[in-house]
Design an enzyme around this catalytic site. Structure first.
Site, PDB file in Angstrom:
ATOM      1  N   ASP A 243       0.875  -1.161   0.000  1.00 23.00           N
ATOM      2  CA  ASP A 243       0.000   0.000   0.000  1.00 23.00           C
ATOM      3  C   ASP A 243       0.922   1.224   0.000  1.00 23.00           C
ATOM      4  O   ASP A 243       2.088   1.119   0.363  1.00 23.00           O
ATOM      5  CB  ASP A 243      -0.869  -0.059   1.268  1.00 23.00           C
ATOM      6  CG  ASP A 243      -1.647   1.218   1.499  1.00 23.00           C
ATOM      7  OD1 ASP A 243      -2.199   1.747   0.512  1.00 23.00           O
ATOM      8  OD2 ASP A 243      -1.686   1.688   2.649  1.00 23.00           O
ATOM      9  N   ASP A 245       0.066   5.190   0.877  1.00 26.35           N
ATOM     10  CA  ASP A 245      -0.050   6.176   1.975  1.00 26.35           C
ATOM     11  C   ASP A 245      -0.070   5.501   3.344  1.00 26.35           C
ATOM     12  O   ASP A 245      -0.851   4.586   3.579  1.00 26.35           O
ATOM     13  CB  ASP A 245      -1.322   7.011   1.790  1.00 26.35           C
ATOM     14  CG  ASP A 245      -1.319   7.757   0.459  1.00 26.35           C
ATOM     15  OD1 ASP A 245      -0.239   8.248   0.064  1.00 26.35           O
ATOM     16  OD2 ASP A 245      -2.381   7.824  -0.185  1.00 26.35           O
TER      17      ASP A 245
END
Ligand SMILES: [Zn+2]
Length: 411
Positions: A243, A245
């Site tokens: 992922d 952020d």
């Protein structure tokens, strides 16, 4: 066949206070997961279907984490409003049993006893209570028990230094009749039940060679961190999904990284990716970017952000092989790619046909990341300070996870 188990999960964690704060002892993190999770995983594998968790101090942490069903087992909580002592706590939990017999397991020790074998031993005697015993060598922190050839317990001996001896491993098989009506509200299981059954000749013990660890002891707790980790052996046939952020760069609360200037790469991330790209065959970023759907920035801006990210990783000697993003708004009926939907993994697989989801790791900081990975059969890692997400592992940062791989000699 006994399919119900009581787990004593009300520990205060006094001896562990220096390492674990604000957590009931069974929730102390061990190799990225709460200790209790190893116990429940083992119970589920051994065919248990109902688990009564005797919980007290800070019980919300346990109840929120595991919920009503875990690993195919129904979880029932026996809540101690006031401390009932070890005996009162077990007796209250016994009230939730559907059958007359159950296993009872101590929640701050792990003793990987074969429960079926303990059960047949229990039924082969005319006893109402059977203990699983662990042979220990050169120790002074536990009292010991002695048994005769039939397994009947013949003596309880005080704590003292011993070259070897059998200790009560904190795993029992019992019939509910051991709790007689004359017992007070608060009482000690050891004094009022074990000793009474012992005096009446109804107490038996079965020796087991199974792995035993007691996280109430700080040295054992340290040792558990490496001994209990069952991580797959990652190599170039594996793919690392990340992922973005919160994992690679700082999340901007209530907003989005709209341009390269706003991209704040988290400290240690480029170096960690350099190390991780040495083991993993592919490193792929999958990121939800509904800021595009909202019209806050364009795909061209996003491309510049990702170029900056990839360049900083390249400069550290690592690589990101591809970035996939979902530009859609949450709830867009045309979207099959916003995590936890699997669309971005499918795009990655199209791009790199050698990707095998069962040999992939998903690292994320949100429940949707872990769901995404789990649904595809990936090994999952939650990036956060404490594992509230049921990932295979958790670590406070990507760098911390990479370091733990290094310590485990994967790097
Ligand atoms: Zn989408």
């Amino acid at each position: 066949m006994i399919r119900e188990v009581i787990v004593l999960a009300g520990g205060f964690g006094t001896r562990l206070a220096s390492v674990v704060q604000d957590l009931p002892k069974p929730m102390a993190p061990v190799a990225g997961k709460p200790f209790l999770q190893y116990i429940l995983d083992d119970l589920s594998e051994q065919g248990m279907q109902r688990c009564i968790l005797a919980v007290g101090h800070l019980r919300q942490v346990i109840m929120r984490y595991f919920g009503d069903v875990y690993a195919g087992m129904e979880l029932v909580y026996s809540e101690e409003e006031v401390p009932l002592g070890t005996g009162g706590g077990i007796r209250q939990a016994v009230g939730y049993l559907q059958g007359d017999e159950a296993f009872v397991i101590n929640g701050d020790t792990f003793f990987g006893v074969d429960l079926r074998s303990l059960e047949s031993f229990h039924h082969s005697h005319d006893g109402s209570l059977t203990l699983a015993l662990k042979k220990m060598y050169r120790f002074d922190r536990y009292g010991t028990v002695e048994t005769d050839d039939s397994g009947s317990i013949t003596a309880f001996l005080e704590k003292q230094y011993r070259e070897e001896g059998l200790i009560n491993g904190g795993v029992y098989c019992l019939h509910r009749s051991v709790f007689t009506d004359d017992l007070p509200k608060v009482f000690s299981f050891e004094k009022e039940v074990l000793e009474v059954q012992f005096r009446e000749g109804h107490l038996f013990g079965q020796e087991s060679e199974a792995y035993f660890i007691d996280i109430g002891i700080p040295e054992d707790y340290e040792r558990a961190q490496t001994e209990m980790l069952s991580r797959p052996a990652f190599d170039a046939s594996w793919t690392l999904f990340l992922d973005r952020d919160g994992v690679l760069n700082t999340r901007i609360p209530g907003d989005y990284v709209r341009n390269p200037a706003q991209l704040d790469i988290l400290s240690g991330v480029p170096e960690s990716l350099a190390a991780l790209s040495e083991i993993f065959g592919r490193v792929v970023v999958v990121t939800n970017q509904q800021g595009i759907g909202k019209g806050l920035y364009a795909e061209d801006d996003l491309a510049l952000v990702h170029e900056k990210l990839m360049q900083s990783v390249r400069q550290a000697g690592g690589r990101i092989d591809a970035v996939f993003f979902c530009p859609h708004l949450s709830g867009d009926p045309m979207c099959d790619c916003r995590k936890p939907a699997p669309g971005m993994a499918m795009q990655a697989k199209k791009h790199f046909p050698e990707i095998d989801f069962s040999r992939s790791v998903m690292v994320g900081d949100a429940a949707s990341d872990i769901r995404f990975g789990r649904d595809l059969g990936m090994y999952t890692v939650a990036i956060q300070d404490f594992p509230i997400i049921l990932a295979d592992e958790s670590a406070p940062t990507l760098s911390a996870w990479a370091t733990s791989l290094k310590q485990m000699k994967f790097l």
